[in-house]
Structure formats: structure tokens, C-alpha cells
Design a protein around this motif. Structure first.
Motif, PDB file in Angstrom:
ATOM      1  N   UNK A 159      33.381 -75.971 -54.229  1.00  0.00           N
ATOM      2  CA  UNK A 159      33.327 -75.318 -55.639  1.00  0.00           C
ATOM      3  C   UNK A 159      33.318 -73.771 -55.854  1.00  0.00           C
ATOM      4  N   UNK A 160      32.915 -73.321 -54.636  1.00  0.00           N
ATOM      5  CA  UNK A 160      32.824 -71.728 -54.496  1.00  0.00           C
ATOM      6  C   UNK A 160      34.232 -71.226 -54.807  1.00  0.00           C
ATOM      7  N   UNK A 161      34.116 -70.105 -55.523  1.00  0.00           N
ATOM      8  CA  UNK A 161      35.293 -69.397 -55.697  1.00  0.00           C
ATOM      9  C   UNK A 161      34.868 -67.911 -55.642  1.00  0.00           C
ATOM     10  N   UNK A 162      36.145 -66.965 -55.113  1.00  0.00           N
ATOM     11  CA  UNK A 162      35.892 -65.724 -54.966  1.00  0.00           C
ATOM     12  C   UNK A 162      35.376 -65.074 -56.321  1.00  0.00           C
ATOM     13  N   UNK A 163      34.382 -63.984 -56.293  1.00  0.00           N
ATOM     14  CA  UNK A 163      34.041 -63.357 -57.422  1.00  0.00           C
ATOM     15  C   UNK A 163      34.383 -61.791 -57.283  1.00  0.00           C
ATOM     16  N   UNK A 164      34.450 -61.263 -55.951  1.00  0.00           N
ATOM     17  CA  UNK A 164      34.732 -60.101 -55.638  1.00  0.00           C
ATOM     18  C   UNK A 164      35.275 -60.112 -54.013  1.00  0.00           C
ATOM     19  N   UNK A 165      36.196 -59.221 -53.726  1.00  0.00           N
ATOM     20  CA  UNK A 165      36.596 -59.151 -52.467  1.00  0.00           C
ATOM     21  C   UNK A 165      36.485 -57.915 -51.910  1.00  0.00           C
ATOM     22  N   UNK A 166      36.619 -57.733 -50.610  1.00  0.00           N
ATOM     23  CA  UNK A 166      36.720 -56.313 -49.668  1.00  0.00           C
ATOM     24  C   UNK A 166      35.251 -55.580 -50.138  1.00  0.00           C
ATOM     25  N   UNK A 167      33.992 -56.443 -50.267  1.00  0.00           N
ATOM     26  CA  UNK A 167      32.856 -55.599 -50.466  1.00  0.00           C
ATOM     27  C   UNK A 167      32.430 -55.214 -49.245  1.00  0.00           C
ATOM     28  N   UNK A 168      32.143 -53.761 -48.948  1.00  0.00           N
ATOM     29  CA  UNK A 168      31.602 -53.419 -47.795  1.00  0.00           C
ATOM     30  C   UNK A 168      30.246 -53.037 -47.685  1.00  0.00           C
ATOM     31  N   UNK A 169      29.451 -53.811 -46.796  1.00  0.00           N
ATOM     32  CA  UNK A 169      28.118 -53.736 -46.542  1.00  0.00           C
ATOM     33  C   UNK A 169      27.611 -52.604 -45.557  1.00  0.00           C
ATOM     34  N   UNK A 170      26.694 -51.447 -45.671  1.00  0.00           N
ATOM     35  CA  UNK A 170      26.402 -50.745 -44.805  1.00  0.00           C
ATOM     36  C   UNK A 170      26.283 -51.175 -43.548  1.00  0.00           C
ATOM     37  N   UNK A 171      26.704 -50.550 -42.583  1.00  0.00           N
ATOM     38  CA  UNK A 171      26.888 -50.916 -41.050  1.00  0.00           C
ATOM     39  C   UNK A 171      27.427 -52.366 -40.756  1.00  0.00           C
ATOM     40  N   UNK A 172      28.055 -53.122 -41.740  1.00  0.00           N
ATOM     41  CA  UNK A 172      28.694 -54.212 -41.345  1.00  0.00           C
ATOM     42  C   UNK A 172      30.273 -53.671 -41.205  1.00  0.00           C
ATOM     43  N   UNK A 173      30.725 -54.219 -40.199  1.00  0.00           N
ATOM     44  CA  UNK A 173      32.195 -53.807 -39.541  1.00  0.00           C
ATOM     45  C   UNK A 173      33.317 -54.265 -40.367  1.00  0.00           C
ATOM     46  N   UNK A 174      33.078 -55.477 -40.943  1.00  0.00           N
ATOM     47  CA  UNK A 174      34.267 -55.996 -41.770  1.00  0.00           C
ATOM     48  C   UNK A 174      33.591 -56.361 -42.990  1.00  0.00           C
ATOM     49  N   UNK A 175      34.736 -56.225 -43.917  1.00  0.00           N
ATOM     50  CA  UNK A 175      34.465 -56.640 -45.703  1.00  0.00           C
ATOM     51  C   UNK A 175      34.033 -57.880 -45.559  1.00  0.00           C
ATOM     52  N   UNK A 176      33.375 -58.252 -46.775  1.00  0.00           N
ATOM     53  CA  UNK A 176      33.008 -59.505 -47.405  1.00  0.00           C
ATOM     54  C   UNK A 176      33.669 -59.832 -48.425  1.00  0.00           C
ATOM     55  N   UNK A 177      33.464 -61.167 -48.763  1.00  0.00           N
ATOM     56  CA  UNK A 177      33.758 -61.629 -50.239  1.00  0.00           C
ATOM     57  C   UNK A 177      32.507 -62.140 -50.855  1.00  0.00           C
ATOM     58  N   UNK A 178      32.159 -61.912 -52.177  1.00  0.00           N
ATOM     59  CA  UNK A 178      31.226 -62.676 -52.739  1.00  0.00           C
ATOM     60  C   UNK A 178      31.769 -63.956 -53.325  1.00  0.00           C
TER      61      UNK A 178
END
Length: 191
Positions: A159-178
């Protein structure tokens, strides 16, 4: 930041239950290192973060244990607070999509990892549903690497759905989705 994979719920002989994650932090991080591909320096940084998170009075942790007590997966989380570092990073992205309200009255899945030899057997599904079934918040949020992965497929099936995409965390090499989901999480065969 969570990574997991799921399949049929009772196919592993693995028992899911509460663990003292602080006492088993090195074992848990060894699972995370294999599941997430982390090196020794990253593990040492994460060790301090996990132990700091576990100081939160409402932090919860579960482990996936083999019959001989070996840890093959774990999940932990806590009620979200807007002042937490994770929230301050994701809040602008959620605000941009009209989803900032998800930061309130939510339970955050901080980490979810399953050893690759136990993935696709329902362990990840069991960990996340068991931990969220026991919380008082009406919804759950998490972040996952923003790629089409078994973990993201598992979260969507719950039941999870994307709330935001292409979130960049400091020092993380790849973007995340929330991602966010109302609780209780969906179960196969149930609406």
C-alpha cells in the motif's frame, strides 16, 4: 532508507519477533552490509546512527531469526518528528508534491534489511507488517533507493505509494523515493 524483498509469508522457518537491536547491532549491520553492499567505513558510521536512533523512547526493532537464533533480517523505526535529520532532508521534497502532511503522525521505517539468502521468502513482508501492526500512528513513511527494485515492489504491494522522488541525501550516491502508506498495511487477499 530501507531495502527488503518479500514473497510467501511462511516459507522460511524464520521467526520474527522483538530483538535488542543495540545488543545485536554488529550482527544487524553485517546483514545490512551484505544486503545493501556497504563497506567497513559506511558500517561504522551507520553503527553510531543506529545506536543514536535506538535512544528514542518509542523506537521499535524486530529481527528475523533462524531456528538456531541467527539474525537474517531486521527492521526498526520510530514515530516521525519533524526535527529529525531525515525529516529535514525530505520535507522540501514532500512540500513540493503537496505531501508534507505525511511527516505528522507517521511511523518511519528507518531501516529494513534481509540477508540475500533469505529474500523473496516473505521475511521483509513479515518484518514490516509486524512492526507497523504494533504502532499507534495511522500511517507509515520510508525512503528507498529510487529505482524499480524488489524492495519498491514489496512496498507498493503493501500500500505504499510514492510521495516524492529523486530525493538526494548528503553523501548518498543514488537518489531516493519517499513512500507512504496508511496503516494497517495491505495484505494479500485482503482489500
Amino acid at each position: 532508507m530501507a531495502a527488503a524483498s518479500g514473497g510467501g509469508p511462511h516459507t522460511t522457518g524464520v521467526r520474527i519477533g522483538p530483538i535488542d537491536l543495540a545488543a545485536r547491532v554488529d550482527e544487524a549491520l553485517a546483514v545490512q552490509a551484505v544486503a545493501f553492499g556497504l563497506g567497513p567505513e559506511e558500517i561504522e558510521v551507520r553503527r553510531h546512527i543506529v545506536l543514536r536512533h535506538l535512544d528514542h523512547p518509542f523506537a521499535r526493532a524486530l529481527g528475523a531469526l533462524t531456528p538456531d537464533g541467527g539474525l537474517v533480517g531486521f527492521v526498526y523505526g520510530m514515530p516521525n518528528e519533524r526535527g529529525h535529520w531525515w525529516s529535514t532532508v525530505v520535507e522540501p521534497h514532500l512540500r513540493a508534491t503537496g505531501s508534507a502532511g505525511w511527516l505528522d503522525d507517521s511511523f518511519v521505517i528507518t531501516e529494513l534489511h534481509v540477508h540475500p539468502e533469505f529474500q523473496n521468502r516473505g521475511v521483509g513482508r513479515g518484518l514490516i507488517t509486524t512492526i507497523t501492526d504494533a504502532v499507534d500512528q495511522p500511517r507509515s513513511i520510508l525512503s528507498a533507493i529510487d529505482t524499480e527494485s524488489p524492495a519498491r515492489g514489496l512496498y507498493r504491494s503493501l500500500g505504499y505509494r510514492d510521495l516524492a522522488r529523486q530525493v538526494h541525501f548528503p553523501s548518498a550516491p543514488m537518489p531516493y523515493a519517499v513512500m507512504g502508506a496508511p496503516l494497517p498495511l495491505l495484505r494479500p487477499g485482503r482489500p
